[in-house]
Enzyme design. Structure first.
Site, PDB file in Angstrom:
ATOM      1  N   GLU A  92       5.599   8.978  -0.709  1.00 10.36           N
ATOM      2  CA  GLU A  92       6.810   8.743  -1.503  1.00 10.36           C
ATOM      3  C   GLU A  92       7.761   9.931  -1.558  1.00 10.36           C
ATOM      4  OE1 GLU A  92       3.802   5.761  -3.081  1.00 10.36           O
ATOM      5  OE2 GLU A  92       3.783   7.821  -2.337  1.00 10.36           O
TER       6      GLU A  92
ATOM      7  N   GLU B 245      -1.875   3.225  -2.885  1.00 14.11           N
ATOM      8  CA  GLU B 245      -2.158   2.901  -4.290  1.00 14.11           C
ATOM      9  C   GLU B 245      -2.953   1.605  -4.403  1.00 14.11           C
ATOM     10  OE1 GLU B 245       1.402   4.477  -7.001  1.00 14.11           O
ATOM     11  OE2 GLU B 245       2.101   3.254  -5.316  1.00 14.11           O
TER      12      GLU B 245
END
Length: 258
Positions: free
Chosen positions: A132, A112
């Site tokens: 994740e 990210e």
């Protein structure tokens, strides 16, 4: 500038911000705040014309701070994600171009963070992934949104749904990173790109970033309108006049950011 989590070094007109949170540069919210503070120093010091964001050791950022995750509840998770998002918005909207130099692994929050930068140059030893789901989570700092600006929808969803890790070379083939180099050369290659940025008109580079980023968040028609506004405003600057005069005189322009 030195902080407990980052260092800021000057290399000519380039700021090199290095994340230093051993052993894997986990993205604790305090680390995010330190990155944001370093970026603000770059924003305020107009002698900087570009910025590199990299990590110390074998990881760029190997993800969020898992130990910290065990100490927070739903509300704490939301506060954490918002702090990281605020830092990434600081990088996205920073006055100067930001190059992410993936010295090593960029996983989860590291991926990210990479996506919030303007250009990504990766080590051939790096691995990249939105990991994740392997923790029973999804990205919380924009990953489910930003990945779709970099990849076709199916490829982005495959990465999100599987948590697969890909090599720097594969990421380059997909268009997720802009270049791949051997580990010992990756920072020098990024500095070479910065040197070319730094030689251009500084106000023009800043304007180009604003216009390009506007397009990422608005329609094409709106982007065209904003581009005309930004383009025409440069005609009031000394930088523009110097660039044109130097071209006509066949000399190197001497920009002063005016």
């Amino acid at each position: 500038m030195t902080d407990s989590y980052v260092t800021l070094d000057r290399r000519g007109d380039t700021a090199v911000v290095t994340i230093d949170n051993p052993p894997v540069n986990a993205l604790h919210p305090d680390v995010a705040d330190a990155i944001a503070a370093a970026a603000q120093k770059v924003e305020d010091d107009t002698s900087f014309r570009s910025m590199i964001l990299t990590g110390r050791g074998r990881c760029f950022v190997a993800g969020g701070d898992i130990r910290y995750f065990t100490s927070i509840d739903r509300a704490g998770a939301a506060r954490m994600a918002l702090r990281v998002q605020a830092m990434q918005e600081r990088l996205f909207s920073l006055r100067v171009p930001v190059i992410a130099v993936l010295n090593g692994h960029a996983l989860g929050g590291g991926c990210e963070l990479m996506l919030s930068c303007d250009i990504v140059i990766a080590s051939s030893a790096a691995t990249i992934g939105m990991t994740e789901v392997s923790l029973g989570l999804i990205p919380g700092a924009g990953g489910t949104q930003m990945l779709f600006t970099a990849l076709p929808a199916g490829t982005a969803k495959r990465m999100l749904f599987t948590g697969d890790r890909i090599s720097g070379t594969e990421a380059h083939e997909l268009g997720l990173v802009d270049a791949v180099h051997e580990p010992e050369a990756v920072l020098d290659e990024a500095l070479a790109v910065c040197d070319r940025i730094n030689q251009a008109g500084p106000l023009a580079v800043e304007a180009a970033k604003r216009s390009a980023n506007h397009r990422l968040r608005h329609s094409l028609d709106e982007g065209h309108r904003r581009e005309v506004e930004i383009f025409s405003a440069l005609f009031d600057t000394d930088d523009h006049r110097e660039g044109i005069t130097a071209f006509i005189d066949r000399r190197t322009p001497q920009y002063r950011r005016q």
